[in-house]
Enzyme design. Structure first.
Site, PDB file in Angstrom:
ATOM      1  N   SER A 140      24.240  47.555 106.771  1.00 20.34           N
ATOM      2  CA  SER A 140      23.247  47.171 107.755  1.00 20.34           C
ATOM      3  C   SER A 140      22.096  47.137 107.028  1.00 20.34           C
ATOM      4  CB  SER A 140      23.112  47.993 109.064  1.00 20.34           C
ATOM      5  OG  SER A 140      21.946  47.676 109.830  1.00 20.34           O
ATOM      6  N   TYR A 153      23.627  56.121 113.129  1.00 20.61           N
ATOM      7  CA  TYR A 153      23.837  55.054 112.801  1.00 20.61           C
ATOM      8  C   TYR A 153      23.146  54.574 111.488  1.00 20.61           C
ATOM      9  CZ  TYR A 153      24.143  49.569 113.058  1.00 20.61           C
ATOM     10  OH  TYR A 153      24.487  48.556 112.638  1.00 20.61           O
TER      11      TYR A 153
END
Length: 263
Positions: A140, A153
């Site tokens: 990401s 995350y």
């Protein structure tokens, strides 16, 4: 669309980028092994891929189960030798005002880190035997620097990004390609839950096209969109004192766990 992949395994294919990739690659002559945790959503993807002419095997799986994933990858490879494995399944958690709970942190790490390893380790083993193959790891744009709105995350995506970068070099002699994918905001069940403005939000179908182009060219890192690359590059190099003031203004995510197959 690239025609070099005739057997593709995609985890987290019931929605988001995973579903978009499955639909993108679905055509006559392609065998798709797709998995997810939601039967109804996965069935919709399966039906679309079959209608496009692909040979589809759809399974409900938990990527955190190491033994289950080892058996699954081995079974898929025995049906059709795998040419591309996309370790895409992942989750996020809303931070709310109290941040991620300890249980959420461990669940995110188990899914986003262990889940990736559980997918690619058996894939690498069978690809080494056939001396060819390609592994794609979903990271990401959030992996470039830790954000207080999503610590676990960010950390999980940074871990798999670094691991993928290192794995790429170590598998060259085995003729196995490794690529790391770093999307920005892509429309999915995670982004649907966000109640703040998401710059450069992209449709999952467009993300799938960009990812395929990067995989076909064997790019080490497939990071997009370019505008988000510029922003994250600036954040990455900001001094801590300035960075802390900037991210203090970021809105918190909704305080509930969201399943995702993407960024």
């Amino acid at each position: 669309m690239s025609l070099q992949y005739n057997a593709i395994l995609i985890t987290g294919a019931s929605s988001g980028i995973g579903a978009a990739l499955a639909r993108y690659y679905a055509c006559a002559g392609v065998t798709l092994f797709i998995s997810g945790r939601n039967q109804a959503r996965l069935k919709l993807v399966e039906n679309d891929c079959r209608d496009a002419g692909a040979n589809v095997f759809a399974d409900i799986l938990d990527v955190t189960d190491k033994n289950m994933m080892a058996d699954y990858v081995s079974k898929c490879h025995s049906i059709m030798p795998l040419s591309l494995v996309i370790a895409n399944a992942g989750i996020s958690a809303g931070s709310g005002d109290d941040g991620e709970t300890p249980d959420q942190v461990r669940h995110i790490m188990a899914t986003n880190v262990d889940g990736v390893l559980n997918t690619i380790d058996p894939a690498v083993a069978v690809m080494k035997q056939q001396q060819r193959g390609q592994i794609a790891i979903m990271s990401s744009q959030a992996s470039w620097r830790g954000l207080p709105t999503a610590p676990a995350y960010c950390a999980s995506k940074a871990a798999v990004r670094i691991y993928g970068e290192a794995l790429r070099g170590s598998l060259v002699r085995d003729r196995i390609r490794v690529n790391v994918i770093c999307p920005g905001f892509v429309k999915s069940r995670i982004t649907d839950a966000n109640n703040f403005r998401m710059p450069f939000l992209m449709k999952a179908s467009k993300a799938a096209r960009i990812i395929d182009r990067g995989l076909t060219r064997n790019k080490a890192t497939i990071a997009f969109p370019w505008q988000m690359n510029m922003l994250t590059s600036m954040l990455k190099h900001l001094p801590s004192a300035i960075f802390d003031r900037v991210v203090a203004r970021l809105p918190n995510k909704p305080a509930r766990r969201q399943n995702s197959q993407a960024k």
